[in-house]
Structure formats: structure tokens, C-alpha cells
Write a protein that holds these residues in place. Structure first.
Motif, PDB file in Angstrom:
ATOM      1  N   LEU A 136       0.824  -1.218   0.000  1.00  0.00           N
ATOM      2  CA  LEU A 136       0.000   0.000   0.000  1.00  0.00           C
ATOM      3  C   LEU A 136       0.859   1.269   0.000  1.00  0.00           C
ATOM      4  N   PRO A 137       1.770   1.438   0.966  1.00  0.00           N
ATOM      5  CA  PRO A 137       2.639   2.621   0.858  1.00  0.00           C
ATOM      6  C   PRO A 137       3.461   2.626  -0.425  1.00  0.00           C
ATOM      7  N   ALA A 138       3.858   1.448  -0.894  1.00  0.00           N
ATOM      8  CA  ALA A 138       4.630   1.394  -2.137  1.00  0.00           C
ATOM      9  C   ALA A 138       3.808   1.949  -3.290  1.00  0.00           C
ATOM     10  N   VAL A 139       2.551   1.556  -3.327  1.00  0.00           N
ATOM     11  CA  VAL A 139       1.684   1.997  -4.409  1.00  0.00           C
ATOM     12  C   VAL A 139       1.419   3.502  -4.303  1.00  0.00           C
ATOM     13  N   LEU A 140       1.346   4.007  -3.073  1.00  0.00           N
ATOM     14  CA  LEU A 140       1.174   5.453  -2.903  1.00  0.00           C
ATOM     15  C   LEU A 140       2.390   6.205  -3.452  1.00  0.00           C
ATOM     16  N   LEU A 141       3.556   5.626  -3.244  1.00  0.00           N
ATOM     17  CA  LEU A 141       4.773   6.245  -3.790  1.00  0.00           C
ATOM     18  C   LEU A 141       4.721   6.244  -5.317  1.00  0.00           C
TER      19      LEU A 141
ATOM     20  N   SER B  41       7.649  -7.597  -5.695  1.00  0.00           N
ATOM     21  CA  SER B  41       8.499  -8.149  -4.629  1.00  0.00           C
ATOM     22  C   SER B  41       7.719  -8.257  -3.331  1.00  0.00           C
ATOM     23  N   LEU B  42       6.927  -7.231  -3.064  1.00  0.00           N
ATOM     24  CA  LEU B  42       6.214  -7.187  -1.783  1.00  0.00           C
ATOM     25  C   LEU B  42       5.063  -8.188  -1.739  1.00  0.00           C
ATOM     26  N   THR B  43       4.239  -8.228  -2.793  1.00  0.00           N
ATOM     27  CA  THR B  43       3.064  -9.118  -2.704  1.00  0.00           C
ATOM     28  C   THR B  43       3.445 -10.581  -2.843  1.00  0.00           C
ATOM     29  N   THR B  44       4.578 -10.853  -3.531  1.00  0.00           N
ATOM     30  CA  THR B  44       4.976 -12.263  -3.635  1.00  0.00           C
ATOM     31  C   THR B  44       5.934 -12.656  -2.517  1.00  0.00           C
ATOM     32  N   GLY B  45       6.408 -11.675  -1.776  1.00  0.00           N
ATOM     33  CA  GLY B  45       7.296 -11.978  -0.657  1.00  0.00           C
ATOM     34  C   GLY B  45       8.735 -12.200  -1.046  1.00  0.00           C
ATOM     35  N   ALA B  46       9.088 -11.891  -2.321  1.00  0.00           N
ATOM     36  CA  ALA B  46      10.474 -12.060  -2.771  1.00  0.00           C
ATOM     37  C   ALA B  46      11.250 -10.779  -2.502  1.00  0.00           C
ATOM     38  N   VAL B  47      11.386 -10.432  -1.220  1.00  0.00           N
ATOM     39  CA  VAL B  47      11.939  -9.131  -0.864  1.00  0.00           C
ATOM     40  C   VAL B  47      13.451  -9.201  -0.697  1.00  0.00           C
ATOM     41  N   THR B  48      14.162  -8.282  -1.358  1.00  0.00           N
ATOM     42  CA  THR B  48      15.605  -8.140  -1.147  1.00  0.00           C
ATOM     43  C   THR B  48      15.902  -6.668  -0.888  1.00  0.00           C
ATOM     44  N   VAL B  49      17.139  -6.384  -0.482  1.00  0.00           N
ATOM     45  CA  VAL B  49      17.544  -4.994  -0.263  1.00  0.00           C
ATOM     46  C   VAL B  49      17.435  -4.210  -1.578  1.00  0.00           C
ATOM     47  N   GLY B  50      17.531  -4.921  -2.685  1.00  0.00           N
ATOM     48  CA  GLY B  50      17.499  -4.299  -4.009  1.00  0.00           C
ATOM     49  C   GLY B  50      16.253  -3.458  -4.263  1.00  0.00           C
TER      50      GLY B  50
ATOM     51  N   LEU C 111      15.113  -1.253  -2.582  1.00  0.00           N
ATOM     52  CA  LEU C 111      15.332   0.142  -2.184  1.00  0.00           C
ATOM     53  C   LEU C 111      15.720   1.012  -3.380  1.00  0.00           C
ATOM     54  N   TRP C 112      16.341   0.375  -4.402  1.00  0.00           N
ATOM     55  CA  TRP C 112      16.648   1.136  -5.625  1.00  0.00           C
ATOM     56  C   TRP C 112      15.379   1.609  -6.305  1.00  0.00           C
ATOM     57  N   HIS C 113      14.373   0.735  -6.310  1.00  0.00           N
ATOM     58  CA  HIS C 113      13.095   1.136  -6.912  1.00  0.00           C
ATOM     59  C   HIS C 113      12.504   2.307  -6.133  1.00  0.00           C
ATOM     60  N   VAL C 114      12.597   2.209  -4.793  1.00  0.00           N
ATOM     61  CA  VAL C 114      12.066   3.273  -3.941  1.00  0.00           C
ATOM     62  C   VAL C 114      12.791   4.584  -4.252  1.00  0.00           C
ATOM     63  N   LEU C 115      14.102   4.496  -4.362  1.00  0.00           N
ATOM     64  CA  LEU C 115      14.888   5.704  -4.638  1.00  0.00           C
ATOM     65  C   LEU C 115      14.504   6.311  -5.989  1.00  0.00           C
ATOM     66  N   TYR C 116      14.410   5.423  -6.995  1.00  0.00           N
ATOM     67  CA  TYR C 116      14.028   5.873  -8.347  1.00  0.00           C
ATOM     68  C   TYR C 116      12.728   6.668  -8.282  1.00  0.00           C
ATOM     69  N   LEU C 117      11.719   6.092  -7.611  1.00  0.00           N
ATOM     70  CA  LEU C 117      10.404   6.730  -7.577  1.00  0.00           C
ATOM     71  C   LEU C 117      10.423   8.006  -6.737  1.00  0.00           C
ATOM     72  N   ALA C 118      11.219   8.015  -5.667  1.00  0.00           N
ATOM     73  CA  ALA C 118      11.305   9.214  -4.825  1.00  0.00           C
ATOM     74  C   ALA C 118      11.925  10.365  -5.588  1.00  0.00           C
ATOM     75  N   VAL C 119      12.970  10.051  -6.377  1.00  0.00           N
ATOM     76  CA  VAL C 119      13.609  11.094  -7.186  1.00  0.00           C
ATOM     77  C   VAL C 119      12.623  11.619  -8.228  1.00  0.00           C
ATOM     78  N   MET C 120      11.906  10.692  -8.860  1.00  0.00           N
ATOM     79  CA  MET C 120      10.931  11.084  -9.877  1.00  0.00           C
ATOM     80  C   MET C 120       9.863  12.004  -9.273  1.00  0.00           C
ATOM     81  N   ALA C 121       9.388  11.656  -8.073  1.00  0.00           N
ATOM     82  CA  ALA C 121       8.366  12.466  -7.408  1.00  0.00           C
ATOM     83  C   ALA C 121       8.901  13.859  -7.099  1.00  0.00           C
TER      84      ALA C 121
END
Lengths: 277, 308
Positions: free
Chosen positions: A167-172, A239-248, A250-260
Motif C-alpha cells: 500500500l505505501p509502495a503503491v502510494l509512492l 516483490s512485496l506481494t509475492t514476498g520475494a523481498v531483497t535490499v534491491g 530500495l533502488w526502486h524506492v529511490l528511483y520513484l522518490a527522485v521522480m516524485a
């Protein structure tokens, strides 16, 4: 704002703010306006957006999925095709809700309704308008996401407790697309130019490893796809809904934060240029 | 006299190559009704936008309520009411909602905004339209709603850009009546117009603007006294003859202006001039004696008429 070197008196009640004439701290008035307008005119259009990803999920995930069988997830597990595409549809729904609000709606308000011209004649600043409108788009994207997550839960497509973080991911995702979309829209002058947005959105939806894994593409193309914001969004949510979570992720988070952030800066500058010349 | 609410000196606005406002200076006192009169494209709207703190000046000095709009845009705008040239009402909202939402843009509390909206609906004579769609209102009603909206924040200055352009005569008179009420209550009005009758009705003092510069300044009466005669004799000889007749009559009265459709003779006594012409066997198709107006002032100052 350019200073002229002329000293002026300053009323006791007014403190000089760091972003001075850009922000009055009243974005909620812009949101309030959007809420009243939605309530009285186009709530049906808004509600209809909930169903689009559900139909995709039923037809492709369940229907087509029965032929496809399983797909290999990021961590090597085999998961059902429906569980593979559901997070992609979720990310796309958030993108669509946000983009619709921040492009077509904003285009109309800038070019025809002259709504922002009226707003900026009050004590609102361009950043109030940008934050208010983008927050509305975010709320809409968020509402779609919640509805879809509930559907996913009901049909057993959330494979992990990590799905709560979707949910927070989708908001981002919605924030990134909304702020960028609004900035881009401010350059658009005609309906023909606005069609370019659709022209970009549809291929991006189909090609961003939405319906099949990235590994299908040759390596050269993979790099191009990975640069797309929707691919970043899909991978993060998947990654989140399937549970295949890695530190990686965070790159997606960074990408989207910069874009925002870039989108927000662009939007504010453009609004100022258009309405406070 | 208390200090002026608007001070502009050598105000310039340049768009790329075009100079929209070419160095104008004026002051507006609190409670005054001040007009910018001039034809389309004279720089009136640009000046209004700079006063409204939505357009930054290229050079010169500008103070609104003692503040520099470059640094204090939101603070200044919070004390202004703005009625733009063409209505930009929110068509997705109903009439009363337009007022309420607009009041919220100023960060005013909800309860205050609701009661203020009802007061202003009454002022604008729109009580029975509170729940109507904006698109269903007539032109005059939309204009009144726009003015009511501009009053939501109890502004110290109300800016009106061409307030009655495009309205029929009856709607104009209703609007003038409302604006006159505001003036009586002490609201400072700044308005632009290319209608001389509007400026005469509403302005205590005005500047005549043409091509971005001020041509003259004064009260309507003093401008007429200074730049025109008491009366004007209008003669029509037919489109083909006006120019040649103007040439023949050039020594009649104080001054003669030839327009495409008529000849204007400026004189203290129009009837006497007309009688003299009749004695000289000069017979126009139609003749009319009237008082001088700001239109004549403008014609005198620029050689052109206000409405082309």
C-alpha cells in the motif's frame, strides 16, 4: 523571486517564509475543492477506475493464467500466473489513477476552466496548488490500490505479509506519476499533444514486464525496460506481494522518490511561470 | 490624508520584445475609486495583474498596502479582491460552493466562510440561485457572483478588470448599483474600462492610458474641462462627404474632428454653432448637440476613439 533592492515595510503578523511566495501552507483548501467538485460532478468516473484492474485480473490472470500455469518468481519459487500479474495490475492501477487526475484533469483546468488562475489570485501559492492536486491524485490512486489489494487478498494472491507494505509502495508510485504527470501536462497546449500521453502509457503498460518476466527480453532491451518508471513500480510491488523481498527494492524506492521530487519541482516552477509571470 | 494603498512609479512590464506597460506612475488613496481608462491593448490588464501580485514587474517601484509584491505576493493577495476580465468561476461547483471554496483558499475558517457566503449571495442578489449550476447563470449573474467571490476575504482593495464588458444595459446598471454600494461603504476600487460612461459613473479619479503610458490624469469632470469643450456638435453628412465637410468647417468652433461616420465640432455652445451653420446654408443629414464626455478627452489625447 527577483529582488529589486527596494526596502518595504513588513507587517508584524507576517513572517518571511523560506519559500516566500510559493507556499501558503494551505494545500488542503485545494483538496477540499477537489473533493467538493468530485462529489458533485464526476464520482462515477472515479468509481469506474476500481473495476478496470479487476477485469484484467479476471480475464488474464484467471482466464489466460489457466493455460500459462506457473511463473518463476524473483526468489526462484514457482507462483501462479495470476499472482505474478496481480501486483503489476495493482501498480498500473495506481499509475492510471494518478496520471488521469494529474494530466487530463489538470490540462482541462489549466487551458479551459482557468481554475488555477482563480486560485493563484488568492493567497494560495503555486506549491499549494501542486501539493493539493497531487495529493488528490494520490488519494484516488490509493483508493484504487486498497480496493484491488482487498480483491487480491480475497482470491489468495497476496503470498506474503510483505503485501501490507504494497500500500505505501503503491502510494509512492502514484505520487511519482502524479507529480511528474502534472509537470508534463503544463507544457501541453492542445488535445493532440495530450494524446501523446496515452501513446506512451499503453505501450509502457504492456511492455514493463507486466504480463511476463523481464528475462523474456534480450539483454539490450532489458536495460531499456528497466529504465521505465512502470517497470520500477511493478518490480517493487511484485516483490512485496509475492514476498520475494531483497535490499534491491530500495533502488526502486529511490528511483520513484527522485521522480516524485523532480516532478514536484517542475510542476511548481511551471505553475509559477504560467500564472505568476 | 492617510498613506496611499497603491504606489506605482515608473512601472514597466516587458514581454520579450513587447512593452505592455511603458513606465506609468500613480497613487491610489484608501477609499478612493480609481480608474484606468483606455482602449484594448493599452496595458490596463497588465497593470491590474501587477497590482494583483500575479505578474512581476520588469522595472519600477510598486507598493501594494505598503508591501512589495515581488516579496509578499500571498500576503498582498490575501487582502485583495480580484474580478478578472473574463469570468473564471468554478463550473464544477454550485453557486454557493464557489463562494465557500474560494473563501477556503484564503485559509478562512469554515463557519465564517459559510455565513459570509450567505451575506454576499444577498448582496449579489443571487440568494435564490445558491444551489444553481454556474453554467445556468446569465452573464450578469456570473459577473455578480464573481464580484461576490472577490469580496469573500473582506478585501481592502477590489480590483475590477472591465467589470461590465459584454453585459446588456440592464445588467450593467444592476452591477453599477452594486459597485456604487461598495464605494459608499468605503471599499477602495480600482477598475479598468474602455467605457467612458462607466468611468464617469464609478471613478473619483482616473488615468487615461494608451500604448502603455499615461496620457492624462484627473477627475472625470476636470479631464473634460481640461481637454474638451463644454459641448459637442455631431454632424453627419454621409460617409463620402464627412472628410471634405470637416475640411470646410475647420474654423468652426474650438476644434473639429473628422471621424469616418461623423464630424465633431467642439464648442461651448453647440446650438449656436448649429444655427450659424444653418444660416450659412450648410445642411447635414443629422445633427446632435451633446455634453462632452471622456470619449472626447480620449479622442483629443490620442486622435483615436476608445472603442474601435
Amino acid at each position: 523571486m527577483t529582488g529589486t533592492g527596494v526596502e518595504t515595510r513588513q507587517p508584524a503578523s507576517v513572517r518571511r517564509r523560506p519559500i516566500g511566495s510559493l507556499y501558503a501552507g494551505n494545500a488542503r483548501a485545494v483538496m477540499y475543492r477537489g473533493w467538493r467538485a468530485t462529489k458533485s460532478t464526476n464520482w462515477l468516473v472515479v468509481v469506474s477506475g476500481v473495476f478496470e484492474p479487476v477485469f484484467y485480473l479476471l480475464s488474464l490472470g484467471i482466464g489466460l493464467g489457466s493455460f500459462v500455469g506457473t511463473v518463476t518468481a524473483g526468489d526462484g519459487r514457482d507462483i501462479s500466473y495470476a499472482a505474478f500479474i496481480a501486483p503489476a495490475l495493482l501498480a498500473t492501477a495506481a499509475m492510471n489513477g494518478a496520471v488521469y487526475d494529474s494530466t487530463w484533469n489538470v490540462f482541462f483546468k489549466i487551458r479551459f476552466a482557468r481554475l488555477y488562475e482563480g486560485m493563484l489570485a488568492t493567497s494560495l501559492g503555486p506549491l499549494d496548488v501542486a501539493v493539493g492536486e497531487i495529493s488528490l491524485a494520490l488519494l484516488r490512486g490509493g483508493a484504487y490500490a486498497v480496493a484491488f489489494l482487498i480483491v487480491m487478498q480475497a482470491v489468495g494472491l497476496n503470498l506474503s505479509w510483505w503485501a501490507l507494505l504494497a500500500l505505501p509502495a503503491v502510494l509512492l508510485v502514484a505520487l511519482a506519476f502524479a507529480s511528474f504527470g502534472m509537470g508534463i501536462t503544463s507544457y501541453m497546449k492542445s488535445f493532440q499533444q495530450m494524446d501523446i500521453i496515452n501513446f506512451i502509457m499503453l505501450p509502457m503498460f504492456l511492455l514493463s514486464a507486466t504480463f511476463y518476466p523481464l528475462s523474456v527480453y534480450p539483454p539490450g532491451v532489458q536495460v531499456v525496460i528497466q529504465a521505465l518508471p512502470l517497470w520500477q513500480s511493478v518490480e517493487l510491488v511484485r516483490s512485496l506481494t509475492t514476498g520475494a523481498v531483497t535490499v534491491g527494492i530500495l533502488w526502486h524506492v529511490l528511483y520513484l522518490a527522485v521522480m516524485a521530487t523532480l516532478g514536484m519541482i517542475l510542476t511548481t516552477r511551471r505553475l509559477r511561470r504560467l500564472f505568476l509571470d | 490624508m492617510s498613506s496611499p494603498v497603491i504606489v506605482a512609479s515608473d512601472l514597466v512590464k516587458q514581454y520579450d520584445e513587447v512593452t505592455a506597460v511603458g513606465g506609468i506612475s500613480f497613487e491610489v488613496a484608501p477609499g478612493e475609486s480609481f480608474g484606468l481608462l483606455g482602449p484594448n491593448g493599452a496595458g490596463k490588464s497588465t497593470t491590474m495583474r501587477m497590482i494583483g501580485a500575479v505578474s512581476t514587474r520588469t522595472s519600477g517601484r510598486l507598493e501594494i498596502l505598503g508591501l512589495d509584491p515581488d516579496a509578499y505576493g500571498p500576503e498582498i493577495r490575501s487582502q485583495l479582491g480580484v474580478v478578472p476580465q473574463s469570468d473564471n468561476l468554478d463550473e464544477e461547483l454550485r453557486v454557493r460552493e464557489n463562494l465557500i471554496v474560494y473563501g477556503r483558499y484564503f485559509g478562512l475558517p469554515a463557519a465564517h466562510v459559510r455565513s459570509k457566503a450567505d451575506d454576499l449571495l444577498a448582496f449579489a442578489q443571487l440568494e435564490d440561485k445558491a444551489k444553481a449550476k454556474v453554467t445556468d447563470l446569465s452573464g450578469g449573474m456570473k459577473r455578480r457572483l464573481t464580484i461576490a467571490r472577490g469580496l469573500m476575504n473582506d478585501p481592502r482593495i477590489l480590483l475590477l478588470d472591465e467589470p461590465t464588458t459584454g453585459l446588456d444595459p440592464q445588467a450593467r446598471h444592476i452591477l453599477w448599483d452594486r459597485l456604487f454600494r461598495l464605494k459608499e461603504e468605503g471599499t477602495t476600487l480600482v477598475l479598468t474600462s474602455h467605457y467612458m460612461d462607466e468611468a464617469e459613473q464609478l471613478c473619483d479619479r482616473l488615468v487615461v492610458v494608451d500604448k502603455g503610458v499615461i496620457m492624462a490624469e484627473g477627475t472625470p469632470a476636470s479631464l473634460i474641462r481640461e481637454y474638451s469643450t463644454r459641448e459637442v456638435l455631431e454632424l453627419r453628412f454621409g460617409a463620402d462627404h464627412n472628410a471634405s465637410m470637416a475640411e470646410r468647417l475647420k474654423n468652426v468652433g474650438d476644434r473639429v474632428e473628422a471621424l469616418p461616420d461623423r464630424v465633431l465640432i467642439y464648442t461651448a455652445d453647440g446650438e449656436a454653432e448649429l444655427a450659424a451653420l444653418t444660416d450659412a446654408d450648410i445642411r447635414p443629414l443629422t445633427s446632435l448637440v451633446r455634453r462632452s464626455s471622456l470619449e472626447d478627452v480620449f479622442l483629443r489625447l490620442t486622435g483615436r476613439s476608445l472603442i474601435e
